[in-house]
Design a protein around this motif. Structure first.
Motif, PDB file in Angstrom:
ATOM      1  N   GLU A  30     -38.619  59.122 -48.305  1.00 50.61           N
ATOM      2  CA  GLU A  30     -39.682  58.146 -48.561  1.00 50.61           C
ATOM      3  C   GLU A  30     -40.064  58.046 -50.035  1.00 50.61           C
ATOM      4  OE1 GLU A  30     -40.106  56.056 -46.487  1.00 50.61           O
ATOM      5  OE2 GLU A  30     -39.997  56.856 -44.458  1.00 50.61           O
ATOM      6  N   THR A  31     -39.782  59.104 -50.801  1.00 54.02           N
ATOM      7  CA  THR A  31     -40.053  59.054 -52.236  1.00 54.02           C
ATOM      8  C   THR A  31     -38.828  58.632 -53.043  1.00 54.02           C
ATOM      9  OG1 THR A  31     -39.540  61.416 -52.325  1.00 54.02           O
ATOM     10  CG2 THR A  31     -41.865  60.813 -52.203  1.00 54.02           C
ATOM     11  N   ASN A  32     -37.748  58.303 -52.324  1.00 52.31           N
ATOM     12  CA  ASN A  32     -36.518  57.853 -52.992  1.00 52.31           C
ATOM     13  C   ASN A  32     -35.868  58.940 -53.834  1.00 52.31           C
ATOM     14  OD1 ASN A  32     -34.657  55.783 -53.285  1.00 52.31           O
ATOM     15  ND2 ASN A  32     -35.601  54.932 -55.129  1.00 52.31           N
ATOM     16  N   ASN A  33     -36.017  60.181 -53.391  1.00 51.55           N
ATOM     17  CA  ASN A  33     -35.405  61.293 -54.121  1.00 51.55           C
ATOM     18  C   ASN A  33     -33.954  61.550 -53.725  1.00 51.55           C
ATOM     19  OD1 ASN A  33     -37.602  61.914 -55.727  1.00 51.55           O
ATOM     20  ND2 ASN A  33     -38.375  63.526 -54.376  1.00 51.55           N
ATOM     21  N   LEU A  34     -33.538  60.983 -52.613  1.00 51.74           N
ATOM     22  CA  LEU A  34     -32.194  61.266 -52.118  1.00 51.74           C
ATOM     23  C   LEU A  34     -31.156  60.343 -52.739  1.00 51.74           C
ATOM     24  CD1 LEU A  34     -32.525  61.884 -48.277  1.00 51.74           C
ATOM     25  CD2 LEU A  34     -32.642  63.514 -50.147  1.00 51.74           C
ATOM     26  N   SER A  35     -29.960  60.854 -52.850  1.00 45.34           N
ATOM     27  CA  SER A  35     -28.822  59.986 -53.160  1.00 45.34           C
ATOM     28  C   SER A  35     -28.624  59.064 -51.976  1.00 45.34           C
ATOM     29  CB  SER A  35     -27.560  60.834 -53.317  1.00 45.34           C
ATOM     30  OG  SER A  35     -27.707  61.727 -54.374  1.00 45.34           O
ATOM     31  N   TRP A 211     -36.640  51.197 -50.737  1.00 43.44           N
ATOM     32  CA  TRP A 211     -36.919  51.134 -52.166  1.00 43.44           C
ATOM     33  C   TRP A 211     -36.166  49.974 -52.823  1.00 43.44           C
ATOM     34  CZ3 TRP A 211     -40.958  52.955 -54.542  1.00 43.44           C
ATOM     35  CH2 TRP A 211     -41.675  53.987 -53.929  1.00 43.44           C
ATOM     36  N   ARG A 222     -48.216  45.292 -57.310  1.00 38.39           N
ATOM     37  CA  ARG A 222     -48.263  46.526 -56.499  1.00 38.39           C
ATOM     38  C   ARG A 222     -47.303  46.411 -55.336  1.00 38.39           C
ATOM     39  NH1 ARG A 222     -53.743  49.490 -54.776  1.00 38.39           N
ATOM     40  NH2 ARG A 222     -52.275  50.699 -53.497  1.00 38.39           N
ATOM     41  N   SER A 223     -46.668  47.535 -55.030  1.00 33.00           N
ATOM     42  CA  SER A 223     -45.677  47.570 -53.955  1.00 33.00           C
ATOM     43  C   SER A 223     -46.130  48.528 -52.870  1.00 33.00           C
ATOM     44  CB  SER A 223     -44.328  48.047 -54.507  1.00 33.00           C
ATOM     45  OG  SER A 223     -43.806  47.082 -55.391  1.00 33.00           O
ATOM     46  N   PHE A 224     -45.761  48.203 -51.646  1.00 32.60           N
ATOM     47  CA  PHE A 224     -46.153  49.030 -50.517  1.00 32.60           C
ATOM     48  C   PHE A 224     -44.916  49.418 -49.722  1.00 32.60           C
ATOM     49  CE2 PHE A 224     -49.827  46.747 -51.905  1.00 32.60           C
ATOM     50  CZ  PHE A 224     -50.784  47.732 -51.907  1.00 32.60           C
ATOM     51  N   LYS A 225     -44.690  50.727 -49.676  1.00 36.42           N
ATOM     52  CA  LYS A 225     -43.511  51.293 -49.019  1.00 36.42           C
ATOM     53  C   LYS A 225     -43.839  51.609 -47.569  1.00 36.42           C
ATOM     54  CE  LYS A 225     -39.583  53.639 -48.547  1.00 36.42           C
ATOM     55  NZ  LYS A 225     -39.636  53.644 -47.069  1.00 36.42           N
ATOM     56  N   LEU A 226     -43.238  50.860 -46.656  1.00 37.71           N
ATOM     57  CA  LEU A 226     -43.377  51.189 -45.236  1.00 37.71           C
ATOM     58  C   LEU A 226     -42.414  52.317 -44.886  1.00 37.71           C
ATOM     59  CD1 LEU A 226     -44.283  48.068 -45.494  1.00 37.71           C
ATOM     60  CD2 LEU A 226     -44.031  48.057 -43.018  1.00 37.71           C
ATOM     61  N   PRO A 227     -42.764  53.111 -43.879  1.00 38.82           N
ATOM     62  CA  PRO A 227     -41.894  54.230 -43.521  1.00 38.82           C
ATOM     63  C   PRO A 227     -40.610  53.773 -42.850  1.00 38.82           C
ATOM     64  CG  PRO A 227     -43.698  54.040 -41.939  1.00 38.82           C
ATOM     65  CD  PRO A 227     -43.974  53.047 -43.040  1.00 38.82           C
TER      66      PRO A 227
END
Lengths: 234, 234
Positions: A30-35, A211, A222-227
């Motif tokens: 969800e934080t876009n940390n993954l490849s 993302w 502003r952006s809103f990230k849905l799960p």
């Protein structure tokens, strides 16, 4: 379908251990940390299922809708019809959870042929908290632009499905045209947002579950990230 | 300090309900879905404490370090000394958890005077998974730039603290100068990154616990969000 062969980790770890590990994986998603990733970790299948079918997913959807609504209401719109809210479609307005429930909640490698069949049924339920936000921003006077990675060929079924799910009165529905098919979603969506900006629109809000809906050029104010722990679109 | 007066919610909800709600709140924090916030929700104090002091925070730190490491190793560096990894300092390389443990884990409104006293003690422990990544990127040949919202006046204590915690051989330590003090972190950090780009550096990686470390102009090729549910810096 074929599941990976090595299943021992599923049974070796305590449930507490797995909960910790899969929660950590979900936050990395969800934080876009993954490849870029193709399938969920095998040992997290039950975790993802429980999250998606239980109260966790619903709670997260409701919170992102309410936070976005608070932000939308805090804005003073110009009244010139140029203030825009962008929504993605799949897993943002419409849910494909019934499809993914039949396909391992992201454990199976994505099958575009099977998924297209599902799309053409036009049966994706609306995501209720997103419908609430959608109606709120329309009522506040935003222009609503839908920006989806779906193909232009799926325009009419998409309109039919959206309408059936309660979504109405959008100002533009932008789908992938033939020249867009090989572009990563980030590129395609950035180009379309840049075009909006060139046309004088102000992108004040953007809701998406990927993302690639939210990052890139001409980002929203502003952006809103849905799960969405089930799949990844680059 | 003064705690808010209405504490009934703390006792009304089941622990399962609270877990769900505070996890959802943490998701909203980590995805940058929340409006600027000043303190953690009162009912989530125990949740945040348990997360920070327990295995959850550690697991998340380890995952972000390992994902960043995999990415760093996947790159072919140019060898011209212009490939850069940017690290934030507080809650990225150094931990202020001992301070926040004494101040309600984010429940108290931030007190800059008290926090500065803590900084001047130079006792912030190093974050071990970040040290591992730090050493990896140095060994791979990245230039390491530290970009922190700390004041230029705190340069020597920051160097002392970093060194004591095992961080060495960085190429630049960029702190807030007098003209930067009124800038939001996003602006200050964007300006400094833009300067790096103007000087011919390529920002390939960026690690930070705040979205203001990672968003804005001249973004990194890839950014890594470390967990921090205790405080928000705009």
């Amino acid at each position: 379908m074929q599941y990976p062969q090595h299943t021992e980790t599923r049974f070796d770890k305590s449930s507490e251990e797995l909960e910790l590990e899969c929660t950590s994986w979900r936050f990395a998603v969800e934080t876009n940390n993954l490849s870029p990733w193709k399938t969920i970790p095998e040992e997290c299948e039950s975790y993802v299922k429980d999250y998606m079918m239980g109260r966790g997913y619903k709670a997260d959807l409701e919170r992102v809708s309410s936070e976005a609504g608070i932000y939308a209401m805090s804005l003073q719109l110009s009244g010139d019809g140029k203030d825009v809210w962008v929504f993605d479609v799949d897993e943002t307005l419409l849910s494909n959870l019934p499809y993914y429930a039949d396909h391992g909640y992201g454990l199976e490698i994505f099958n575009p042929v099977e998924f297209d069949k599902w799309v053409y049924r036009g049966m994706s339920p609306g995501i209720e908290p997103s419908l609430k936000l959608y109606e709120k921003v329309l009522n506040l006077g935003f222009k609503v632009f839908l920006l989806t990675g779906r193909s232009e060929k799926q325009r009419s079924i998409t309109i039919e499905n959206l309408t059936k799910a309660g979504f109405r009165s959008w100002d533009k529905l932008i789908l992938r045209d033939s020249e867009d098919h090989d572009k990563p979603a980030t590129v395609f969506k950035s180009e379309k947002r840049s075009k909006m900006v060139e046309e004088g629109y102000r992108i004040l809000g953007n809701s998406g579950d990927q993302w690639s809906d939210l990052s890139g050029s001409s980002p929203s104010n502003r952006s809103f990230k849905l799960p969405n722990p089930m799949y990844y679109i680059p």
